[in-house]
Write a protein that holds these residues in place. Structure first.
Motif, PDB file in Angstrom:
ATOM      1  N   ASP A  59       0.831  -1.209   0.000  1.00 60.65           N
ATOM      2  CA  ASP A  59       0.000   0.000   0.000  1.00 60.65           C
ATOM      3  C   ASP A  59       0.864   1.256   0.000  1.00 60.65           C
ATOM      4  OD1 ASP A  59      -2.293  -1.536   0.022  1.00 60.65           O
ATOM      5  OD2 ASP A  59      -2.604  -1.381   2.199  1.00 60.65           O
ATOM      6  N   ARG A  60       1.940   1.244   0.789  1.00 60.83           N
ATOM      7  CA  ARG A  60       2.835   2.401   0.863  1.00 60.83           C
ATOM      8  C   ARG A  60       3.541   2.647  -0.472  1.00 60.83           C
ATOM      9  NH1 ARG A  60       1.938   5.680   5.301  1.00 60.83           N
ATOM     10  NH2 ARG A  60       1.774   4.444   7.216  1.00 60.83           N
ATOM     11  N   ILE A  61       3.958   1.568  -1.127  1.00 64.29           N
ATOM     12  CA  ILE A  61       4.622   1.714  -2.423  1.00 64.29           C
ATOM     13  C   ILE A  61       3.636   2.249  -3.453  1.00 64.29           C
ATOM     14  CG2 ILE A  61       5.678   0.424  -4.330  1.00 64.29           C
ATOM     15  CD1 ILE A  61       6.945  -1.403  -2.178  1.00 64.29           C
ATOM     16  N   ARG A  62       2.438   1.733  -3.431  1.00 65.47           N
ATOM     17  CA  ARG A  62       1.406   2.225  -4.342  1.00 65.47           C
ATOM     18  C   ARG A  62       1.148   3.710  -4.110  1.00 65.47           C
ATOM     19  NH1 ARG A  62      -1.090   1.372  -9.183  1.00 65.47           N
ATOM     20  NH2 ARG A  62      -3.132   2.369  -9.163  1.00 65.47           N
ATOM     21  N   ALA A  63       1.087   4.120  -2.848  1.00 67.06           N
ATOM     22  CA  ALA A  63       0.868   5.532  -2.531  1.00 67.06           C
ATOM     23  C   ALA A  63       2.031   6.393  -3.017  1.00 67.06           C
ATOM     24  CB  ALA A  63       0.668   5.699  -1.028  1.00 67.06           C
ATOM     25  N   HIS A  67       2.006   9.520  -5.536  1.00 60.69           N
ATOM     26  CA  HIS A  67       2.633  10.774  -5.123  1.00 60.69           C
ATOM     27  C   HIS A  67       3.574  11.282  -6.217  1.00 60.69           C
ATOM     28  CE1 HIS A  67       4.617  13.679  -2.369  1.00 60.69           C
ATOM     29  NE2 HIS A  67       5.728  13.313  -3.008  1.00 60.69           N
ATOM     30  N   PHE A  68       4.409  10.382  -6.748  1.00 61.32           N
ATOM     31  CA  PHE A  68       5.360  10.820  -7.772  1.00 61.32           C
ATOM     32  C   PHE A  68       4.640  11.255  -9.042  1.00 61.32           C
ATOM     33  CE2 PHE A  68       8.056  10.176 -11.447  1.00 61.32           C
ATOM     34  CZ  PHE A  68       9.157  10.964 -11.093  1.00 61.32           C
ATOM     35  N   LYS A  69       3.620  10.537  -9.443  1.00 60.32           N
ATOM     36  CA  LYS A  69       2.886  10.905 -10.660  1.00 60.32           C
ATOM     37  C   LYS A  69       2.263  12.290 -10.519  1.00 60.32           C
ATOM     38  CE  LYS A  69       0.403   7.775 -12.770  1.00 60.32           C
ATOM     39  NZ  LYS A  69      -0.586   6.669 -12.991  1.00 60.32           N
ATOM     40  N   PHE A  83       9.882   9.877  -3.945  1.00 56.19           N
ATOM     41  CA  PHE A  83       9.150   8.611  -3.816  1.00 56.19           C
ATOM     42  C   PHE A  83       9.145   8.251  -2.331  1.00 56.19           C
ATOM     43  CE2 PHE A  83       8.543   4.007  -4.089  1.00 56.19           C
ATOM     44  CZ  PHE A  83       7.646   3.866  -5.147  1.00 56.19           C
ATOM     45  N   PRO A  84       8.378   8.982  -1.529  1.00 57.92           N
ATOM     46  CA  PRO A  84       8.478   8.859  -0.060  1.00 57.92           C
ATOM     47  C   PRO A  84       7.887   7.562   0.476  1.00 57.92           C
ATOM     48  CG  PRO A  84       6.691  10.341  -0.652  1.00 57.92           C
ATOM     49  CD  PRO A  84       7.381   9.990  -1.940  1.00 57.92           C
ATOM     50  N   ILE A 124       7.963   3.277 -12.426  1.00 54.87           N
ATOM     51  CA  ILE A 124       8.128   4.215 -11.307  1.00 54.87           C
ATOM     52  C   ILE A 124       8.382   3.450 -10.010  1.00 54.87           C
ATOM     53  CG2 ILE A 124       6.954   5.962  -9.894  1.00 54.87           C
ATOM     54  CD1 ILE A 124       5.423   6.780 -12.459  1.00 54.87           C
ATOM     55  N   ALA A 125       7.608   2.408  -9.766  1.00 53.08           N
ATOM     56  CA  ALA A 125       7.778   1.637  -8.537  1.00 53.08           C
ATOM     57  C   ALA A 125       9.141   0.966  -8.497  1.00 53.08           C
ATOM     58  CB  ALA A 125       6.666   0.589  -8.421  1.00 53.08           C
ATOM     59  N   PHE A 126       9.571   0.381  -9.609  1.00 52.98           N
ATOM     60  CA  PHE A 126      10.868  -0.284  -9.686  1.00 52.98           C
ATOM     61  C   PHE A 126      11.990   0.691  -9.349  1.00 52.98           C
ATOM     62  CE2 PHE A 126      14.104  -2.216 -12.850  1.00 52.98           C
ATOM     63  CZ  PHE A 126      14.703  -2.964 -11.858  1.00 52.98           C
TER      64      PHE A 126
END
Length: 389
Positions: A59-63, A67-69, A83-84, A124-126
């Protein structure tokens, strides 16, 4: 093992991997004794390398992706600040660097597939997750590409202009022998977007070079001398001109650590990119060294436990990797991995002085970083050098 325990023809020159004309200050450390520690393993001894993401982590990574987008920045701006993540998850990711540099050399982060990310969000997540493991991302000096797509492009129509270029190693489905990616980065990171499905192949294998090193110290130290000699004829492809020859070692030493940078494509050619006929052939000793290392790597290797969504982190200086062939002749494989090379300045190994520029070039400060969502370079239109495979 002392220098005296090597063969009679050993010299400090061959062990250091530099010419006698080089200054003494350029010499790396001398050949170290047998290595010790968790980075020495074989087969089933490589275990407990999977780190699971729990639901709250995902969930945190998805958030952080969202945030970055919303920031509207170029993907090259992805960092721990843009990417906090909460400190607990940040610490969990940072600990992966310790495993890769001071542990077994292999770690797999599992569970990201549960985030159900689209292609752009996966990139982005990677990159965002990796920024907490290693603070620097490498760039290809020809194209400024930081992220590349490992996929099957063998069924695509080849443009007329590309008929003599050949597909990059990351775009073919042939099996790859054990290698480490030369002067590409300290840590290899791979994100499994699609594993191709059951029966598609492409199994991945890792082998500890330190285990191979210890074995060769006892059984055939002449192979280590050959690997460390400065006369390996690497062919470097160029974008707009003829390839050129770069002589150098395949084995380096620094601060008591052996560092393998042995890649076969620039030495032997690959199924889709032939070696230029102007390039010198390998010597009998070099051919023998390749065969011995490959044999030991296969003997000591571990098959990677791989699942869709995994992010794999591998020490590119001490762990060799290989893969089996994948896909079918008459059908394009869906297998798709994202690849980056990384460096963690906190844990990075010192490099031999004479070759620092080679190791550091991918991390040149200020270079723009391309993180393409869609693969645009299967025929190496942009990137000319072949240092992988």
């Amino acid at each position: 093992m002392s220098e005296a325990s090597l063969s009679a023809k050993s010299s400090m020159d061959s062990l250091r991997g530099v010419s006698l004309a080089a200054s003494e200050a350029d010499f790396p450390d001398t050949l170290p004794p047998s290595m010790t520690g968790p980075m020495i393993w074989e087969g089933n001894e490589l275990k407990n390398y999977v780190i699971d993401l729990v639901a709250s982590d995902i969930d945190r990574i998805r958030a952080a992706v969202i945030h970055f987008k919303l920031l509207g920045l170029d993907r090259g701006s992805i960092s721990t600040s843009t990417f906090p993540l909460p400190s607990e998850l940040a610490d969990k990711l940072s600990a992966i660097s310790d495993i890769v540099h001071d542990g077994t050399g292999v770690a797999v982060l599992r569970g990201l597939d549960a985030a159900r990310l689209n292609d752009e969000e996966a990139v982005i997540a990677f990159a965002g997750v990796c920024s907490f493991v290693c603070d620097l991302r490498a760039t290809d000096s020809y194209a400024n590409q930081t992220l590349s797509h490992v996929r099957d492009a063998t069924h695509e129509k080849v443009p007329i202009w590309a008929k003599d270029i050949g597909l990059a190693g990351s775009k073919i489905t042939a099996a790859m022998d054990f290698h480490s990616d030369r002067f590409s980065g300290d840590v290899l990171a791979l994100h499994v977007r699609n594993d191709g499905g059951p029966g598609d192949g492409g199994e991945q294998y890792f082998a500890s070079f330190w285990k191979i090193y210890n074995t060769l110290l006892e059984t055939e130290p002449e192979v280590l001398e050959t690997l460390a000699a400065c006369d390996w004829p690497f062919e470097l492809k160029q974008k707009d001109s003829a390839p050129y020859l770069e002589l150098g070692p395949a084995l380096f030493f620094s601060k008591g650590r052996p560092m393998i940078q042995l890649v076969k494509a620039p030495l032997l050619g690959s199924p889709r990119i032939a070696r230029d006929p102007s390039m010198p052939a390998l010597s009998d000793k070099q051919t023998h060294a390749l065969a011995v290392v490959e044999d030991l790597a296969r003997r000591f290797s571990a098959k990677l436990d791989r699942k869709q969504g995994d992010i794999q982190f591998v020490n590119n200086h001490s762990i060799m990797h290989a893969r089996s062939a994948y896909g079918a002749d008459n059908k394009r494989s869906d297998r798709h991995l994202l690849r980056m090379f990384l460096r963690d300045r906190k844990n990075a190994w010192d490099k031999p002085a004479r070759w620092c520029n080679n190791f550091d070039d991918p991390f040149t400060p200020g270079r723009h970083q391309e993180l393409p969502v869609i693969d645009t370079d299967p025929w190496r239109l942009i990137s000319g050098r072949e240092s992988h495979g």
